[in-house]
Design a protein around this motif. Structure first.
Motif, mmCIF file in Angstrom:
data_model
loop_
_atom_site.group_PDB
_atom_site.id
_atom_site.type_symbol
_atom_site.label_atom_id
_atom_site.label_comp_id
_atom_site.label_asym_id
_atom_site.label_seq_id
_atom_site.Cartn_x
_atom_site.Cartn_y
_atom_site.Cartn_z
ATOM 1 N N GLY A 1 0.819 -1.207 0.000
ATOM 2 C CA GLY A 1 0.000 0.000 0.000
ATOM 3 C C GLY A 1 0.851 1.254 0.000
ATOM 4 N N LYS A 2 1.966 1.204 0.743
ATOM 5 C CA LYS A 2 2.847 2.371 0.815
ATOM 6 C C LYS A 2 3.462 2.685 -0.541
ATOM 7 N N SER A 3 3.935 1.654 -1.256
ATOM 8 C CA SER A 3 4.555 1.897 -2.553
ATOM 9 C C SER A 3 3.521 2.358 -3.574
ATOM 10 N N GLU A 4 2.291 1.854 -3.464
ATOM 11 C CA GLU A 4 1.227 2.317 -4.358
ATOM 12 C C GLU A 4 0.928 3.787 -4.100
ATOM 13 N N GLN A 5 0.927 4.187 -2.835
ATOM 14 C CA GLN A 5 0.698 5.600 -2.499
ATOM 15 C C GLN A 5 1.811 6.486 -3.038
ATOM 16 N N THR A 6 3.052 6.008 -2.944
ATOM 17 C CA THR A 6 4.180 6.781 -3.456
ATOM 18 C C THR A 6 4.075 6.935 -4.963
ATOM 19 N N ARG A 7 3.763 5.844 -5.627
ATOM 20 C CA ARG A 7 3.612 5.894 -7.090
ATOM 21 C C ARG A 7 2.509 6.867 -7.485
ATOM 22 N N ALA A 8 1.371 6.800 -6.781
ATOM 23 C CA ALA A 8 0.248 7.685 -7.083
ATOM 24 C C ALA A 8 0.625 9.144 -6.832
ATOM 25 N N LEU A 9 1.386 9.385 -5.757
ATOM 26 C CA LEU A 9 1.823 10.744 -5.440
ATOM 27 C C LEU A 9 2.704 11.314 -6.554
ATOM 28 N N ILE A 10 3.648 10.508 -7.031
ATOM 29 C CA ILE A 10 4.533 10.951 -8.113
ATOM 30 C C ILE A 10 3.715 11.277 -9.360
ATOM 31 N N LEU A 11 2.770 10.416 -9.683
ATOM 32 C CA LEU A 11 1.948 10.616 -10.879
ATOM 33 C C LEU A 11 1.085 11.868 -10.755
ATOM 34 N N GLU A 12 0.419 12.036 -9.605
ATOM 35 C CA GLU A 12 -0.435 13.206 -9.404
ATOM 36 C C GLU A 12 0.377 14.501 -9.430
ATOM 37 N N THR A 13 1.572 14.448 -8.842
ATOM 38 C CA THR A 13 2.444 15.621 -8.855
ATOM 39 C C THR A 13 2.857 15.960 -10.277
ATOM 40 N N ALA A 14 3.208 14.947 -11.055
ATOM 41 C CA ALA A 14 3.608 15.170 -12.443
ATOM 42 C C ALA A 14 2.483 15.806 -13.244
ATOM 43 N N MET A 15 1.265 15.304 -13.070
ATOM 44 C CA MET A 15 0.142 15.861 -13.824
ATOM 45 C C MET A 15 -0.099 17.327 -13.461
ATOM 46 N N ARG A 16 0.057 17.643 -12.185
ATOM 47 C CA ARG A 16 -0.130 19.033 -11.750
ATOM 48 C C ARG A 16 0.935 19.940 -12.353
ATOM 49 N N ILE A 17 2.182 19.490 -12.330
ATOM 50 C CA ILE A 17 3.263 20.321 -12.864
ATOM 51 C C ILE A 17 3.148 20.443 -14.384
ATOM 52 N N PHE A 18 2.746 19.368 -15.045
ATOM 53 C CA PHE A 18 2.541 19.448 -16.495
ATOM 54 C C PHE A 18 1.511 20.537 -16.818
ATOM 55 N N GLN A 19 0.443 20.592 -16.000
ATOM 56 C CA GLN A 19 -0.581 21.602 -16.220
ATOM 57 C C GLN A 19 -0.043 23.006 -15.970
ATOM 58 N N GLU A 20 0.790 23.150 -14.949
ATOM 59 C CA GLU A 20 1.295 24.478 -14.570
ATOM 60 C C GLU A 20 2.420 24.962 -15.480
ATOM 61 N N ARG A 21 3.334 24.066 -15.867
ATOM 62 C CA ARG A 21 4.540 24.486 -16.586
ATOM 63 C C ARG A 21 4.619 23.971 -18.015
ATOM 64 N N GLY A 22 3.787 22.984 -18.326
ATOM 65 C CA GLY A 22 3.885 22.348 -19.632
ATOM 66 C C GLY A 22 4.744 21.104 -19.570
ATOM 67 N N TYR A 23 4.478 20.167 -20.425
ATOM 68 C CA TYR A 23 5.173 18.876 -20.424
ATOM 69 C C TYR A 23 6.650 19.042 -20.756
ATOM 70 N N ASP A 24 6.939 19.813 -21.811
ATOM 71 C CA ASP A 24 8.315 19.949 -22.270
ATOM 72 C C ASP A 24 9.224 20.619 -21.243
ATOM 73 N N LYS A 25 8.680 21.502 -20.410
ATOM 74 C CA LYS A 25 9.491 22.262 -19.460
ATOM 75 C C LYS A 25 9.592 21.590 -18.091
ATOM 76 N N THR A 26 9.020 20.424 -17.984
ATOM 77 C CA THR A 26 9.032 19.701 -16.703
ATOM 78 C C THR A 26 10.065 18.588 -16.735
ATOM 79 N N THR A 27 10.865 18.475 -15.689
ATOM 80 C CA THR A 27 11.878 17.419 -15.595
ATOM 81 C C THR A 27 11.506 16.419 -14.507
ATOM 82 N N MET A 28 12.086 15.247 -14.586
ATOM 83 C CA MET A 28 11.869 14.240 -13.559
ATOM 84 C C MET A 28 12.376 14.747 -12.210
ATOM 85 N N ARG A 29 13.478 15.506 -12.213
ATOM 86 C CA ARG A 29 14.008 16.050 -10.958
ATOM 87 C C ARG A 29 12.997 17.005 -10.320
ATOM 88 N N ALA A 30 12.359 17.853 -11.130
ATOM 89 C CA ALA A 30 11.375 18.792 -10.603
ATOM 90 C C ALA A 30 10.177 18.046 -10.028
#
Length: 251
Positions: free
Chosen positions: A25-54
């Motif tokens: 359950g913990k690893s699923e939560q971590t994976r979901a957190l990373i994915l949700e964060t990525a989608m939010r940043i893609f919306q805010e900054r755009g896909y091309d300007k977003t890095t895995m580090r960010a």
């Protein structure tokens, strides 16, 4: 026990495209957190300007942990496809409950997709540039996209089997229809990507007008006079369309 930035256990298997399969359950939560964060940043900054580090920084995990769950930024989009398709299927099933008219059920399923995808429309074109490449794993026809595609095809199978039309159709054609209805969704998605009208109203109107036409054509296929055309169409589909769609993940 590891800390928040350490996977709970070694990878026993991977999802298609190098996506780590969560074991707890913990690893699923971590994976979901990373994915949700990525989608939010893609919306805010755009896909091309977003890095895995960010993405990792915003999610509060190590870069290594982000790569543990998603081999690259590209595969975050595969994770999004999986999540989006699951949410769409659940939403459409709720909306279709108790409905028997095939036309209505099909229109519900397509409109549900537009509603579920609406928050991501602004940066969808950035994804499409990669997905349009037939060699890309992000292509909806790729082997890596099979899990999301299978979920969607199964939904369209329920669109048909839950309707009053299903028992009246040629059984072989009925077996092919879910894949064809998914292809109809792909046409809608393509139109939606480039639609810049408020609330993608032109796409919604396209769904409202094209769905009854598709339903009428499918309904006519059950009459004997159209059987030769149905057989020819079925042969074309089996020989030229279905073989181009990936079925399993590459080893």
């Amino acid at each position: 026990m590891g800390d928040e930035n350490t996977p709970d256990a070694p990878v026993a298997a991977e999802l298609p495209g190098g996506r780590a399969r969560p074991k707890t359950g913990k690893s699923e939560q971590t994976r979901a957190l990373i994915l949700e964060t990525a989608m939010r940043i893609f919306q805010e900054r755009g896909y091309d300007k977003t890095t895995m580090r960010a993405i990792a920084t915003e999610a509060g995990v190590s870069v290594g942990n982000a790569y543990y769950y998603f081999e690259s930024k590209e595969f975050l989009i595969q994770g999004f496809y999986d999540k989006m398709t699951y949410e769409h299927a659940a939403d459409a099933r709720l909306r279709m409950a108790g409905k028997k008219d095939f036309d209505e059920r099909l229109q519900i399923a397509l409109t549900s997709w537009l509603d579920c995808a609406a928050p991501y429309h602004e940066f969808a074109a950035q994804f499409f540039r990669t997905a349009a490449d037939p060699t890309s794993s992000l292509s909806p026809f790729s082997n890596e996209s099979h899990p999301a595609r299978a979920t969607a095809v199964e939904l369209f199978r329920e669109v048909l089997t839950g309707s009053e039309l299903a028992p009246k159709l040629d059984s072989e054609l009925a077996d092919l229809l879910p894949d064809l209805l998914w292809l109809h969704l792909m046409v809608v998605v393509l139109y939606w990507v480039f639609d810049r009208t408020p609330d993608t109203e032109r796409t919604r109107e396209f769904v409202r007008r094209s769905t009854p036409m598709a339903a009428r054509v499918i309904n006519l296929s059950r009459y004997r006079v159209f059987r030769p055309i149905v057989r020819d169409a079925k042969g074309l589909i089996q020989d030229f369309i279905l073989p181009t769609i990936g079925k399993t993940a590459k080893p």
